[in-house]
Design an enzyme around this catalytic site. Structure first.
Site, mmCIF file in Angstrom:
data_model
loop_
_atom_site.group_PDB
_atom_site.id
_atom_site.type_symbol
_atom_site.label_atom_id
_atom_site.label_comp_id
_atom_site.label_asym_id
_atom_site.label_seq_id
_atom_site.Cartn_x
_atom_site.Cartn_y
_atom_site.Cartn_z
ATOM 1 N N ALA A 179 -4.713 2.927 -1.662
ATOM 2 C CA ALA A 179 -4.005 3.287 -2.897
ATOM 3 C C ALA A 179 -2.761 2.413 -3.000
ATOM 4 O O ALA A 179 -1.995 2.298 -2.044
ATOM 5 C CB ALA A 179 -3.600 4.754 -2.866
ATOM 6 N N ALA B 223 0.838 -1.200 0.000
ATOM 7 C CA ALA B 223 0.000 0.000 0.000
ATOM 8 C C ALA B 223 0.867 1.242 0.000
ATOM 9 O O ALA B 223 1.956 1.254 0.582
ATOM 10 C CB ALA B 223 -0.890 0.022 1.237
ATOM 11 N N ASP B 224 0.363 2.271 -0.640
ATOM 12 C CA ASP B 224 1.010 3.583 -0.576
ATOM 13 C C ASP B 224 0.279 4.510 0.385
ATOM 14 O O ASP B 224 0.881 5.404 0.968
ATOM 15 C CB ASP B 224 1.106 4.203 -1.966
ATOM 16 C CG ASP B 224 2.186 3.491 -2.759
ATOM 17 O OD1 ASP B 224 1.881 2.435 -3.348
ATOM 18 O OD2 ASP B 224 3.345 3.941 -2.728
ATOM 19 N N ARG B 225 -1.030 4.325 0.489
ATOM 20 C CA ARG B 225 -1.808 5.109 1.456
ATOM 21 C C ARG B 225 -3.122 4.375 1.701
ATOM 22 O O ARG B 225 -3.832 4.035 0.749
ATOM 23 C CB ARG B 225 -2.075 6.512 0.909
ATOM 24 C CG ARG B 225 -2.579 7.495 1.940
ATOM 25 C CD ARG B 225 -2.812 8.886 1.335
ATOM 26 N NE ARG B 225 -1.609 9.595 0.939
ATOM 27 C CZ ARG B 225 -1.163 10.736 1.482
ATOM 28 N NH1 ARG B 225 -1.821 11.288 2.485
ATOM 29 N NH2 ARG B 225 -0.087 11.335 1.013
#
Ligand code: MRU
Length: 379
Positions: A266, A256-258
């Site tokens: 995201a 995950a990035d966010r």
């Protein structure tokens, strides 16, 4: 911290970040798997460029590389003519600049916020600018150390939940993008889960997607799997549905990035498509990420800023680094990430345990409650 913080890579583990106090070298991931070249990073400008140009990538690695690039800069400052307050503003401005390098991964802004808090406390307790710099350097170094420990915990929680859920003695897992040693300070998040399954002897096979257009899967994840002797098979991104239909995937795990506070996540473009395919084929879909990837200030994924990258990544081969491949004149839409809705996610594997839904009918996760329970409500 000892001066040889995390390098050199004599123990045969892949290292994206080689750091000793006063010196930072980043593995140029654009050149992998063909060449292993480390670039010297002397200051925050070098750090910003390395992140923007994808020398270093992956949400946790970006945050750590940014923090350390500034640590190296201040360690090597010949003189600083100013008060502790001036030192704090100097560091704060550089951190804001570093955060502007890539917008989607929250780990970078989370690291900057935490470092600023530490700097403010240091200012209140010293009369010397150099003490503020020293506190900053130590805090950035701790981020490097903590990441590996947190990834190992993610690996262990992830391996247990996936074994429990599938109830299989041997299982095959699909992953997307690169979330391994190269995307972190070491061990990896989603790839850490795969690594843990392998070391427990229950992994049949890891499938990795190519991850167009920058090929983090074929260039980096495939490289890590081969390096670690983990049985792995590379597929084109669009083969995921067919592979699932053939009954060859028992679980999906991605990074995950966010992650928003309802669990919308995201991650690398194409993750959403993989999640839709998994839901259709009734295959559990897990997100593996440290708590630093969670953004409790966002109520849903709609608020996540998605980075759009250069059309060159599609128009030219090798993610924009090679020769022209597309018809000249065509327009391009190149989002680097997409948002997978929480409704498609079976659980979020963190270093403090797995966040699950309260009931099978729930479409979202209550991440705030989990953060409060584990003492991470401010992340
Ligand atoms: O554009 P990238 O290569 O930085 O994208 C990386 C990803 O999307 C990863 O899945 C994510 O950052 C998690 S890395 C542990």
């Amino acid at each position: 911290m000892a001066s040889d913080s995390n390098g050199p890579a004599s123990d045969n583990t892949l290292k994206a970040i080689l750091y000793q106090r006063g010196s930072l070298r980043l593995l140029d991931q654009r050149k992998l798997p063909l060449e292993s070249v480390y670039l010297d990073i002397q200051n925050s400008t070098d750090g910003w460029n390395a992140i923007k140009d994808m020398v270093v990538r992956g949400a946790p690695a970006i945050a750590i590389a940014a923090a350390l690039s500034l640590a190296v800069e201040v360690f090597n400052l010949e003189a600083f003519d100013g008060s502790p307050g001036d030192a704090a503003s100097f560091l704060g401005q550089k951190l804001d600049y570093l955060v502007s390098s890539r917008p989607t991964a929250v780990n970078l802004s989370d690291a900057a916020t935490k470092l600023k808090e530490i700097i403010s406390k240091a200012v209140a307790s010293t009369t010397e600018a150099k003490c503020v710099f020293q506190v900053y350097i130590e805090a950035a170094e701790i981020m490097l150390e903590d990441d590996v420990a947190s990834n190992r915990a993610i690996g262990s929680y992830g391996a247990s939940i996936i074994q429990q859920q599938t109830g299989k003695r041997k299982l095959s897992v699909l992953t997307h993008c690169n979330t391994g040693s190269l995307a972190t300070a070491g061990y990896g998040t989603a790839l850490g889960v795969i690594r843990a399954l392998h070391s427990e002897g229950v992994l049949q096979r890891a499938y990795c997607t190519e991850t167009r257009p920058f090929s983090q899967g074929s260039r980096l994840t495939a490289y890590e799997l081969v390096h670690e002797h983990i049985p792995g098979t590379l597929i084109v991104d669009s083969a995921a549905a067919a592979l699932m239909k053939a009954g060859r995937v028992d679980a999906v795990v991605v990074g995950a990035d966010r992650v928003a506070s309802n669990g919308d996540t995201a991650n690398k473009i194409g993750t959403y498509s993989v999640a839709l395919c998994a839901m259709f084929h009734n295959i559990p879909f897990y997100v593996a990420a440290p708590l630093t990837s969670i953004d409790l200030s966002l109520s849903s994924g709609q608020e996540i800023v998605i980075e759009e990258r250069s059309p060159k990544e599609l128009l030219n081969g090798r993610g924009g680094l090679g020769e022209a491949v597309a018809a000249p004149g065509i327009s391009v839409w190149n989002p680097a990430f997409d948002v997978t809705p929480a409704s498609l996610i079976s659980g979020i594997i963190t270093e403090k345990g797995v966040i699950t839904k309260t009931s099978d009918d729930d479409d979202t996760f209550d991440i705030k409650a989990f953060a409060q329970k584990t003492g991470h409500a401010s992340s």
